[in-house]
Design an enzyme around this catalytic site. Structure first.
Site, PDB file in Angstrom:
ATOM      1  NE  ARG A 114      -3.242  -2.916   0.392  1.00 53.57           N
ATOM      2  CZ  ARG A 114      -3.913  -3.545  -0.555  1.00 53.57           C
ATOM      3  NH1 ARG A 114      -3.947  -3.085  -1.794  1.00 53.57           N
ATOM      4  NH2 ARG A 114      -4.549  -4.657  -0.296  1.00 53.57           N
TER       5      ARG A 114
ATOM      6  CD  GLU B 262      -6.064  -8.465   5.887  1.00 56.50           C
ATOM      7  OE1 GLU B 262      -4.899  -8.089   5.793  1.00 56.50           O
ATOM      8  OE2 GLU B 262      -7.034  -7.837   5.430  1.00 56.50           O
TER       9      GLU B 262
ATOM     10  NE  ARG C 164     -12.751  -6.463   7.427  1.00 53.49           N
ATOM     11  CZ  ARG C 164     -12.040  -6.077   6.406  1.00 53.49           C
ATOM     12  NH1 ARG C 164     -12.425  -6.394   5.180  1.00 53.49           N
ATOM     13  NH2 ARG C 164     -10.939  -5.388   6.546  1.00 53.49           N
TER      14      ARG C 164
ATOM     15  CD  GLU D 159      -2.711  -0.044  12.408  1.00 56.42           C
ATOM     16  OE1 GLU D 159      -2.587  -0.875  13.331  1.00 56.42           O
ATOM     17  OE2 GLU D 159      -2.689  -0.365  11.201  1.00 56.42           O
TER      18      GLU D 159
ATOM     19  CG  ASP E 170      -8.697  -2.176   6.135  1.00 51.44           C
ATOM     20  OD1 ASP E 170      -7.857  -1.512   6.748  1.00 51.44           O
ATOM     21  OD2 ASP E 170      -8.412  -2.950   5.203  1.00 51.44           O
TER      22      ASP E 170
ATOM     23  CE  LYS F 140      -5.821  -1.841   9.856  1.00 50.57           C
ATOM     24  NZ  LYS F 140      -6.047  -2.418   8.517  1.00 50.57           N
TER      25      LYS F 140
ATOM     26  CD  GLU G  19      -5.295  -0.437   1.948  1.00 54.02           C
ATOM     27  OE1 GLU G  19      -4.796  -0.249   3.073  1.00 54.02           O
ATOM     28  OE2 GLU G  19      -5.777  -1.522   1.584  1.00 54.02           O
TER      29      GLU G  19
ATOM     30  CG  HIS H 121     -13.968  -2.532   1.868  1.00 57.85           C
ATOM     31  ND1 HIS H 121     -13.254  -2.748   0.703  1.00 57.85           N
ATOM     32  CD2 HIS H 121     -13.156  -2.892   2.891  1.00 57.85           C
ATOM     33  CE1 HIS H 121     -12.057  -3.227   1.035  1.00 57.85           C
ATOM     34  NE2 HIS H 121     -11.961  -3.311   2.336  1.00 57.85           N
TER      35      HIS H 121
ATOM     36  NE  ARG I  76      -1.645  -3.650  12.492  1.00 57.65           N
ATOM     37  CZ  ARG I  76      -2.223  -3.944  11.340  1.00 57.65           C
ATOM     38  NH1 ARG I  76      -2.287  -5.181  10.906  1.00 57.65           N
ATOM     39  NH2 ARG I  76      -2.767  -3.007  10.596  1.00 57.65           N
TER      40      ARG I  76
HETATM   41  C1  BDP Z   1      -5.518  -3.508   4.832  1.00 58.12           C
HETATM   42  C2  BDP Z   1      -4.602  -3.640   3.672  1.00 58.12           C
HETATM   43  C3  BDP Z   1      -3.642  -4.791   3.793  1.00 58.12           C
HETATM   44  C4  BDP Z   1      -2.991  -4.767   5.155  1.00 58.12           C
HETATM   45  C5  BDP Z   1      -4.058  -4.795   6.214  1.00 58.12           C
HETATM   46  C6  BDP Z   1      -3.514  -4.643   7.621  1.00 58.12           C
HETATM   47  O1  BDP Z   1      -5.374  -3.794   2.505  1.00 58.12           O
HETATM   48  O2  BDP Z   1      -2.707  -4.660   2.758  1.00 58.12           O
HETATM   49  O3  BDP Z   1      -2.128  -5.823   5.307  1.00 58.12           O
HETATM   50  O4  BDP Z   1      -4.940  -3.737   6.052  1.00 58.12           O
HETATM   51  O5  BDP Z   1      -3.693  -3.561   8.175  1.00 58.12           O
HETATM   52  O6  BDP Z   1      -5.909  -2.163   4.864  1.00 58.12           O
HETATM   53  O7  BDP Z   1      -2.947  -5.561   8.168  1.00 58.12           O
END
Ligand code: BDP
Length: 696
Positions: free
Chosen positions: A155, A278, A322, A373, A351, A346, A379, A508, A311
Site C-alpha cells: 500500500r 488475513e 466483519r 492506528e 479498515d 484501527k 490506500e 469498501h 494489533r
Molecule cells: C488492509 C490492507 C492490507 C494490510 C491490512 C492490515 O489492505 O494490505 O495488510 O490492512 O492492516 O488495509 O494488516
C-alpha cells in the site's frame, strides 16, 4: 541524564530578520524538488552564525547546534538540561525574557524538540516565540512502515522502500538522516521498519546488524526502532515444530532472540504483531488466546524495557459481520495483557475507509492500554493522486466520544491516559513515505506525514491549525489570501473524497486488489465474501446499506449508550453513518427532506464538483508557488477530477440498476464499459496513472 544541569548557550549572530510572509508576486522559481519537505525556508534563509559556548556532550546536542544555524532570530537561546519531572523525557519549557529564549528539558532529545519548536514558531508566527510548556500527548509517536524486505511497500504509493537490506550505502545514510530529522521535527520517536505482514527473515542473524545500523542513525534524533514480527518465526528460522506460546521451547526461542536483538540494539523499541488476521499465523492456531500470544512476547522483551504492540485488526471469513469481530475477540481479554503490551486498534471497525464510525472496541476496554492506528498512506483515499488532508478524518475519530466512562470519554482521552501499571501510551500511523525524491509522491501528501506527527505530539491540534503550520513552513512566501485559498482546499479535501467515493456511510466498494477505484459490481468467483463490495453495500431493489442495527447484525449493540440507541434508530442515525448501520429504502426521507436516492446523487455530484473547485483554487495560487511543484500538483488534481468522475458515474449507474430512478445530473460513461475496465497494475503504477477516460 536527569539530574544533570548543563547549559548549552547558543548565541545566534545578528541577522536581518527576513519576514517569512513578505509577499512575492513573481512566480516562484527555486531549486524545489520537494525533498526539503517543510524545511523550505532554509533554502532562502540567511543563516545566523551559531556559536556553541559549551562543548556538546551528546550527538543530539550537536544536532541542536546544527539546527539553530537556521534561526533567523537575533536572540540568544539558552538550553538547560533540567526541569520539572512533570516534563518527562520529551517535554520542555520555553520562556522568553527580552532577547533571550530559555529552554528547559530533562533530556537532550527534549531540547532538540524545543529547538524545532522555536524554528517552527519563528516561521509560522512571524518570528514571535511564545512561552509554553510542551508535554506530548503520547509517549510513543510511531510510524508503521509496511515495507517488505524485497524493497516493495505494501500500500505504498511513493516508490520503493527507504530501507535497503542488501547494502546500506553512504547515500542511504544521508537519506536516513534527513528522514530522521523530519520525524524529529514533528515529534515522531518510534518507527517500525517493516510490514505487519512480516517476513520471519527480518529477525535472522544476518539482518539484525543492518537493523542496528539504522537504529544508530536514528538514535540521536530520539527515534527508537521497532520490528514487525511473524508469529511463526521460531518455526521458520529455527525449525521448531510449532509456535505455540505455551510451549517452553518456543518461549525460550523468543527469549534468546530478544537477547540477541538487544545485544545489537540496546534501546530496541519492541515488536509490532499482526496475528491471526488475513491468513497470518498466531496463538489461535494452537487454541491459545491473543493475550497468551502477546504476553509470551512481552515476557521476552520485558527484561530489556521493550514493548509489544499487538494489533486488533482481526477478522475471519466465517463470522457474520466483519465490523464486530475485533470487539468480540478482544473485549473478553480486557485486563489480561501484560504491562508492556499495547493493543493497537484501527480508527474504524473495518479498515481505514474514507469514513467509518470509530471502532467500538475503544469504548469497551477498561484495563487494557490502547493505541489508535491511523493510516497516513492513502490506500483508500486516492493513493498519491488525490489530495486528501487526513487530519480531518483523524480528528473525527480522536474527538469521538465513546461514553465509556460517561460523556467526555473521547478516544484521545482514553488512549492518552496510562492505565494502571502500563509502561507507555502510544499512537501509530501507517507511513506514506518511499524513496521518491519528495518522499510522498504527491507534494501535498507531505502534509499528512507532518500532521500525523504534530497530532501525536499534541492531540488537541485541529485540522485548521495543522494545515496552517504546514502551509507556512512549506510555502513560506504565500501571501495571506493565497494561504487562505490553499488551506480551504486542504480542509475541504477529505469530505470531497468521501462524497465522490462513499458518501452517507457507504464503505469498501473498492476495486479488487488495488483499492484505488470503484467496483461496487466486483464479483470474483470463489473469493471471500467479506472481500467483496456487495458484502458492504447490500444494494437491492428495496434499498442500500448494511443493516447493523438490532434487526441486522446488531453491531450497534457494541456501542455505549447513548450511541447505541442513536445509531440503531434509522431516523436519528447521523446521515454520514446511515448506510453503515442501516439498509435504507431508496425512497426513505432523509433529515433534509430529500429521498435517499436523490441525496446519494447530490453527494456524488458535490464531491465531483469539489474536484473542479480544487483545480480552480490551485490555479489562483499559481503565481506564488514554485513552478515544478505547481505543475506536479496540477497534474494530480486533474487525475483526481477524472477519477472523481469515474467514481460518480460508476457508483450511481450501478446503484441506479436497483433504485430505477433518474440521476438528476449528467453522467458521461456507460456502466457496461466501466464494468469491463479494470486497472490491473501495481500500487506504484496505479499511483502514476489513475483512471483516465481516454483509455476506454
Ligand atoms: C488492509 C490492507 C492490507 C494490510 C491490512 C492490515 O489492505 O494490505 O495488510 O490492512 O492492516 O488495509 O494488516
Amino acid at each position: 541524564m536527569h539530574n544533570l544541569i548543563e547549559k548549552v548557550k547558543i548565541g545566534v549572530g545578528l541577522v536581518t530578520s527576513v519576514s517569512m510572509f513578505a509577499c512575492c508576486a513573481d512566480p516562484v522559481v527555486s531549486n524545489y524538488d520537494g525533498s526539503m519537505l517543510w524545511f523550505q525556508n532554509e533554502l532562502n534563509s540567511s543563516k545566523g552564525s551559531a556559536v556553541v559556548l559549551l562543548e556538546d556532550s551528546t550527538p543530539t546536542l550537536g544536532l541542536i547546534r546544527e539546527e539553530l544555524a537556521y534561526l533567523n532570530l537575533a536572540d540568544t537561546v539558552e538550553f538547560s538540561l533540567d526541569g520539572d519531572s512533570i516534563l518527562g523525557n520529551d517535554g520542555y519549557e520555553l520562556s522568553v525574557s527580552g532577547k533571550t529564549v530559555s529552554v528547559h528539558g530533562r533530556t537532550d532529545v527534549a531540547l532538540l524538540y524545543a529547538a524545532f519548536d522555536i524554528m517552527r514558531q519563528q516561521n509560522v508566527d512571524a518570528n514571535a516565540i511564545s512561552p509554553s510548556r510542551q508535554i506530548p500527548s503520547y509517549d510513543l509517536r510511531m510510524l508503521n512502515h509496511w515495507d517488505n524486505m524485497d524493497g516493495t511497500v505494501e500500500r505504498g504509493y511513493a516508490g520503493k522502500s527507504l530501507w535497503h537490506w542488501d547494502e546500506i550505502t553512504d547515500e542511504d545514510v544521508v537519506r536516513y538522516k534527513a528522514y530522521a530529522r523530519a520525524n524529529a521535527s514533528v515529534g515522531i520517536n518510534a518507527v517500525v521498519l517493516n510490514n505487519v505482514n512480516a517476513s520471519p527473515e527480518i529477525l535472522s542473524g544476518n539482518n539484525l546488524p543492518k537493523v542496528a545500523m539504522i537504529a544508530d542513525i536514528l538514535r540521536p534524533y530520539g527515534i527508537k526502532v521497532f520490528l514487525s514480527v511473524n508469529f511463526s518465526s521460531p518455526m521458520n528460522l529455527s525449525g521448531l515444530l510449532n509456535a505455540d506460546p505455551l510451549n517452553p521451547h518456543v518461549r525460550h526461542w523468543w527469549q534468546d532472540k530478544a537477547q540477541e536483538i538487544y545485544a545489537h540494539i540496546p534501546d530496541f523499541g519492541g515488536f509490532l504483531v499482526k496475528a491471526n488476521s488475513e491468513g497470518l499465523p498466531g496463538p489461535l492456531d494452537y487454541g491459545r488466546s491473543h493475550s497468551e500470544g502477546a504476553n509470551m512476547l512481552a515476557e521476552a522483551l520485558n527484561l530489556y524495557g521493550g514493548v509489544v504492540v499487538w494489533r486488533a485488526f482481526v477478522y475471519s471469513p466465517s463470522d457474520a459481520d466483519r465490523a464486530k469481530q475485533a470487539y468480540l475477540e478482544f473485549k473478553p481479554l480486557d485486563g489480561e495483557f501484560a504491562d508492556n503490551v499495547i493493543i493497537q486498534i484501527k480508527n474504524g471497525p473495518i479498515d481505514f475507509q474514507p469514513r467509518e464510525p470509530f471502532s467500538p472496541l475503544f469504548g469497551a476496554l477498561h484495563n487494557t492500554q490502547m493505541a489508535v492506528e491511523l493510516q497516513i498512506t492513502q490506500e483508500y483515499t486516492g493513493a498519491s493522486n488525490h489530495v486528501c488532508f487526513l487530519p480531518s478524518m483523524w480528528c473525527e475519530t480522536m474527538n469521538a466520544d465513546t461514553y465509556r466512562d460517561g460523556a467526555g470519554s473521547t478516544i484521545t482521552k482514553l488512549t492518552s491516559q496510562k492505565i494502571a501499571g502500563a509502561k507507555y501510551t502510544a499512537i501509530a500511523g501507517v507511513s506514506n513515505i518511499g524513496d521518491e525524491p519528495n518522499w510522498c509522491a504527491h507534494p501535498l501528501a507531505q502534509a499528512n506525514w507532518y500532521a500525523f506527527g504534530r497530532l501525536a505530539w499534541n492531540a488537541d491540534m485541529t485540522p485548521d491549525s495543522l494545515a496552517t503550520e504546514w502551509i507556512r513552513l512549506t510555502l513560506p512566501s504565500l501571501p495571506l489570501h493565497a494561504e487562505n485559498t490553499f488551506r480551504d482546499m486542504l480542509l475541504e479535501s477529505h469530505e470531497a473524497v468521501v462524497d465522490y467515493m462513499m458518501p452517507l456511510g457507504l464503505h469498501h466498494i473498492f476495486a479488487w486488489g488495488h483499492h484505488y477505484g470503484p467496483e461496487p459490481w466486483c464479483d470474483v468467483p470463489g473469493a471471500r465474501p467479506d472481500w467483496m463490495p456487495k458484502y458492504y453495500h447490500r444494494a437491492d431493489e428495496k434499498g442500500l446499506g448494511s443493516d447493523r442495527s438490532k434487526t441486522g447484525s446488531n453491531a450497534t449493540g457494541q456501542y455505549n449508550e447513548p450511541l447505541c440507541s442513536l445509531y440503531n434508530d434509522i431516523n436519528q442515525c447521523p446521515d454520514k453513518y446511515l448506510l453503515w448501520f442501516h439498509h435504507v429504502d431508496w425512497n426513505f426521507r432523509m433529515k433534509n427532506g430529500q429521498t435517499l436516492w436523490n441525496e446519494l446523487c447530490r453527494h456524488y455530484d458535490k464531491g465531483l464538483t469539489m474536484t473542479d473547485h480544487f483545480l480552480a483554487s490551485w490555479k489562483r495560487i499559481e503565481p506564488y508557488v514554485d513552478k515544478a511543484m505547481w505543475e506536479d500538483v496540477n497534474n494530480r488534481l486533474t487525475i483526481q477530477r477524472d477519477d472523481a468522475r469515474w467514481w460518480h458515474d460508476g457508483c450511481l449507474l450501478y446503484f441506479q440498476q436497483y433504485s430505477k430512478m433518474p440521476i438528476p445530473q449528467k453522467t458521461i460513461y456507460k456502466l457496461d464499459d466501466m464494468m469491463k475496465y479494470h486497472i490491473n497494475i501495481t500500487n506504484y503504477e496505479c499511483a502514476s496513472k489513475g483512471y483516465r477516460g481516454e483509455k476506454m
